[in-house]
Motif scaffolding. Structure first.
Motif, PDB file in Angstrom:
ATOM      1  N   MET A 214       0.810  -1.219   0.000  1.00 25.93           N
ATOM      2  CA  MET A 214       0.000   0.000   0.000  1.00 25.93           C
ATOM      3  C   MET A 214       0.847   1.275   0.000  1.00 25.93           C
ATOM      4  O   MET A 214       0.607   2.187  -0.800  1.00 25.93           O
ATOM      5  N   PRO A 215       1.921   1.408   0.863  1.00 23.75           N
ATOM      6  CA  PRO A 215       2.732   2.640   0.823  1.00 23.75           C
ATOM      7  C   PRO A 215       3.371   2.875  -0.532  1.00 23.75           C
ATOM      8  O   PRO A 215       3.433   4.020  -1.001  1.00 23.75           O
ATOM      9  N   PHE A 216       3.863   1.800  -1.189  1.00 20.11           N
ATOM     10  CA  PHE A 216       4.492   1.955  -2.491  1.00 20.11           C
ATOM     11  C   PHE A 216       3.474   2.389  -3.549  1.00 20.11           C
ATOM     12  O   PHE A 216       3.766   3.166  -4.447  1.00 20.11           O
ATOM     13  N   GLY A 217       2.242   1.842  -3.428  1.00 14.87           N
ATOM     14  CA  GLY A 217       1.188   2.239  -4.357  1.00 14.87           C
ATOM     15  C   GLY A 217       0.841   3.710  -4.226  1.00 14.87           C
ATOM     16  O   GLY A 217       0.656   4.416  -5.216  1.00 14.87           O
ATOM     17  N   LEU A 218       0.775   4.217  -2.977  1.00 15.10           N
ATOM     18  CA  LEU A 218       0.479   5.624  -2.752  1.00 15.10           C
ATOM     19  C   LEU A 218       1.613   6.511  -3.272  1.00 15.10           C
ATOM     20  O   LEU A 218       1.377   7.582  -3.843  1.00 15.10           O
ATOM     21  N   LEU A 219       2.863   6.036  -3.072  1.00 20.34           N
ATOM     22  CA  LEU A 219       4.007   6.800  -3.553  1.00 20.34           C
ATOM     23  C   LEU A 219       3.990   6.895  -5.077  1.00 20.34           C
ATOM     24  O   LEU A 219       4.208   7.968  -5.662  1.00 20.34           O
ATOM     25  N   LYS A 220       3.707   5.774  -5.725  1.00 23.45           N
ATOM     26  CA  LYS A 220       3.633   5.752  -7.186  1.00 23.45           C
ATOM     27  C   LYS A 220       2.517   6.672  -7.678  1.00 23.45           C
ATOM     28  O   LYS A 220       2.683   7.410  -8.659  1.00 23.45           O
ATOM     29  N   TYR A 221       1.400   6.632  -6.986  1.00 31.32           N
ATOM     30  CA  TYR A 221       0.257   7.486  -7.337  1.00 31.32           C
ATOM     31  C   TYR A 221       0.635   8.961  -7.223  1.00 31.32           C
ATOM     32  O   TYR A 221       0.345   9.780  -8.094  1.00 31.32           O
ATOM     33  N   GLY A 222       1.339   9.307  -6.133  1.00 32.78           N
ATOM     34  CA  GLY A 222       1.671  10.696  -5.883  1.00 32.78           C
ATOM     35  C   GLY A 222       2.705  11.256  -6.837  1.00 32.78           C
ATOM     36  O   GLY A 222       2.698  12.450  -7.158  1.00 32.78           O
ATOM     37  N   LEU A 223       3.617  10.407  -7.320  1.00 29.57           N
ATOM     38  CA  LEU A 223       4.695  10.867  -8.185  1.00 29.57           C
ATOM     39  C   LEU A 223       4.372  10.759  -9.674  1.00 29.57           C
ATOM     40  O   LEU A 223       5.170  11.163 -10.508  1.00 29.57           O
ATOM     41  N   SER A 224       3.212  10.189  -9.989  1.00 20.78           N
ATOM     42  CA  SER A 224       2.850  10.016 -11.393  1.00 20.78           C
ATOM     43  C   SER A 224       2.668  11.371 -12.079  1.00 20.78           C
ATOM     44  O   SER A 224       2.122  12.315 -11.500  1.00 20.78           O
ATOM     45  N   ARG A 225       3.133  11.476 -13.314  1.00 21.79           N
ATOM     46  CA  ARG A 225       2.972  12.706 -14.081  1.00 21.79           C
ATOM     47  C   ARG A 225       1.549  12.868 -14.613  1.00 21.79           C
ATOM     48  O   ARG A 225       1.114  13.964 -14.928  1.00 21.79           O
ATOM     49  N   ARG A 226       0.876  11.760 -14.754  1.00 21.62           N
ATOM     50  CA  ARG A 226      -0.507  11.793 -15.209  1.00 21.62           C
ATOM     51  C   ARG A 226      -1.413  11.353 -14.064  1.00 21.62           C
ATOM     52  O   ARG A 226      -1.006  10.609 -13.195  1.00 21.62           O
ATOM     53  N   TYR A 227      -2.656  11.832 -14.100  1.00 23.72           N
ATOM     54  CA  TYR A 227      -3.613  11.394 -13.096  1.00 23.72           C
ATOM     55  C   TYR A 227      -3.927   9.929 -13.366  1.00 23.72           C
ATOM     56  O   TYR A 227      -4.548   9.600 -14.380  1.00 23.72           O
ATOM     57  N   PRO A 228      -3.490   9.022 -12.505  1.00 23.09           N
ATOM     58  CA  PRO A 228      -3.567   7.601 -12.846  1.00 23.09           C
ATOM     59  C   PRO A 228      -4.935   6.961 -12.665  1.00 23.09           C
ATOM     60  O   PRO A 228      -5.204   5.907 -13.225  1.00 23.09           O
ATOM     61  N   ALA A 229      -5.797   7.573 -11.864  1.00 24.95           N
ATOM     62  CA  ALA A 229      -7.092   6.951 -11.602  1.00 24.95           C
ATOM     63  C   ALA A 229      -8.073   7.240 -12.738  1.00 24.95           C
ATOM     64  O   ALA A 229      -8.068   8.319 -13.320  1.00 24.95           O
ATOM     65  N   GLU A 230      -8.903   6.277 -13.044  1.00 24.20           N
ATOM     66  CA  GLU A 230      -9.942   6.493 -14.048  1.00 24.20           C
ATOM     67  C   GLU A 230     -11.072   7.307 -13.431  1.00 24.20           C
ATOM     68  O   GLU A 230     -11.416   7.125 -12.262  1.00 24.20           O
ATOM     69  N   PRO A 231     -11.659   8.244 -14.176  1.00 22.35           N
ATOM     70  CA  PRO A 231     -12.766   9.029 -13.624  1.00 22.35           C
ATOM     71  C   PRO A 231     -13.958   8.133 -13.305  1.00 22.35           C
ATOM     72  O   PRO A 231     -14.240   7.166 -14.015  1.00 22.35           O
ATOM     73  N   HIS A 232     -14.628   8.454 -12.219  1.00 24.09           N
ATOM     74  CA  HIS A 232     -15.786   7.657 -11.809  1.00 24.09           C
ATOM     75  C   HIS A 232     -17.007   7.905 -12.680  1.00 24.09           C
ATOM     76  O   HIS A 232     -17.851   7.021 -12.848  1.00 24.09           O
ATOM     77  N   PHE A 233     -17.135   9.112 -13.181  1.00 24.85           N
ATOM     78  CA  PHE A 233     -18.354   9.501 -13.881  1.00 24.85           C
ATOM     79  C   PHE A 233     -18.028   9.949 -15.300  1.00 24.85           C
ATOM     80  O   PHE A 233     -16.886  10.293 -15.610  1.00 24.85           O
TER      81      PHE A 233
END
Length: 413
Positions: free
Chosen positions: A1-20
């Motif tokens: 989980m910590p590594f996933g959050l770190l990867k998420y925070g340092l990503s140049r693009r918004y990595p999550a898919e929009p919900h709507f």
């Protein structure tokens, strides 16, 4: 989980898919136009897409997703009603709520904590015996309880006899629950948009074009839409929207207020309500005490909060839980409730051939969201109301066959 959050925070693009679904222009035609993007409207869109394959659907809201009564309720779920129709309907809703987190893949924070309703006089005791017998007959977990059991269920409750209204007994509804209201709307909308439904916020319905007893166009502040059918699910504004379609509904709209206190350590599990004192409360998972009552005494299309209601709620809740006299009020808010004469909803067909009604929920709307959405989706897809909602037809007011749930409302929410 910590590594996933770190990867998420340092990503140049918004990595999550929009919900709507992303904002886009309205199409010229939709098979179904749903007015109101709250729990009921979003749920209908979801069930239409998932179970009936109807995805050319526009979900419209004049403001933002879930910004109406879905964001302004106290998140109580129960099925301890008075009539056979009401108990069966809300019992199915409580059952659907239990599995929504798994169905969405999205935590709705459902907690089955039970509801304890207090009796302070003989009239209420008779009402409780009626509800307990109806509930037991129809398979809900409900029973009358004595003062000792009440003390075990809610140790902080004031059981003194030196108060205005001493507690005589209670009605214990073990199926009572709560859930996060925002998460219900988000989960339904996310699932609907993934299946092709379009969400259109800031899209207000201004009028309808009606020809030969059918709605042919929906006129909005963003343009006109031709449609196969229309469903309204706009809570306190139900009578106003229906009037634009030439339909007069037996509804009056009242403000409905609530407030929350500062956080406390966990000390109250069940939802506690008192019809005599006109107050109810439960403690959230964050430690706040949610405190509310029935609707205000006069009709008004306003979601304002008042000092008068705050004072009434404070004096009533202090009688039940004296330690709350020291509590700080964090916020107070209001919604608007669309109330019918028998305090049951209006669901199903309307005088127009392709216009469907989902209205008149009063203070019951959130607890009915899953079953209302599912049955209304079936009604729209088939053109025929399911058996579970046949008794909620608008025609009942002309046939004098009301579904009287007035005695199961207000301070029991």
């Amino acid at each position: 989980m910590p590594f996933g959050l770190l990867k998420y925070g340092l990503s140049r693009r918004y990595p999550a898919e929009p919900h709507f679904s992303a904002g886009k222009s309205l199409k010229s035609h939709y098979d179904v136009v749903i007015i109101g993007a709250g729990a009921h409207g979003a749920g209908m869109a979801y069930y239409l897409a998932k179970y009936h394959g109807i995805t050319n659907v526009a979900l419209l809201d004049k403001a933002y997703l879930g910004g109406g009564n879905s964001a302004r309720n106290t998140a109580v779920i129960r099925s301890n009603y008075l009539t056979e129709t009401g108990v069966n309907f809300y019992k199915e809703s409580a059952r659907l709520y239990q599995d929504l987190s798994n169905e969405f893949g999205y935590n709705i924070m459902h907690e089955q904590r039970g509801q304890l309703t207090l009796a302070h006089n003989d009239t209420t005791l008779r009402n409780f015996r009626w509800r307990a017998e109806i509930g037991k007959h129809l398979g809900t977990n409900i029973e009358m309880v004595d003062r000792q059991t009440i003390k075990e269920l809610a140790p902080e409750l004031n059981l003194s006899e030196n108060v205005r209204f001493p507690i005589l007994a209670g009605l214990w509804h073990a199926d009572g629950a709560t859930a996060r209201h925002d998460a219900i709307v988000w989960g339904y909308t996310k699932g609907a948009c993934e299946r092709g439904v379009e969400l259109h916020q800031l899209t207000e319905v201004e009028d309808f074009t009606i020809e030969n007893g059918r709605v042919t166009e929906v006129k909005t502040n963003r343009g006109k839409i031709s449609c196969g059918c229309v469903v309204q699910a706009v809570a306190g504004h139900s009578s106003l929207i229906a009037a634009k379609a030439g339909i007069r509904l037996p509804i009056q709209t009242y403000p409905l207020q609530a407030m929350v206190t500062q956080n406390y350590k966990p000390l109250l599990t069940p939802h506690v309500s008192s019809p005599q004192l006109k107050v109810f409360t439960h403690q959230t998972s964050r430690g706040e005490f949610v405190i509310g009552s029935g609707a205000d005494d006069y009709p008004l299309y306003s979601s304002r909060a008042t000092l008068e209601r705050k004072e009434m709620l404070a004096s009533a809740i202090i009688e039940l839980f004296p330690f709350l006299q020291h509590a700080q009020i964090l916020r107070q808010w209001g919604g608007i409730a669309d109330v019918t004469p028998d305090y049951s909803p209006i669901m199903g067909l309307s005088p127009l051939k392709n216009y469907y009604l989902n209205a008149g929920w009063g203070t019951y709307g959130f607890k009915a969201a899953p079953v209302s959405a599912k049955t209304m989706a079936e009604c729209v897809a088939t053109g025929k109301p399911p058996a579970l909602i046949e008794d909620f037809a608008l025609e009942r007011f002309y046939r004098f066959k009301q579904v009287n749930e007035v005695g199961a409302t207000a301070e029991v929410h």
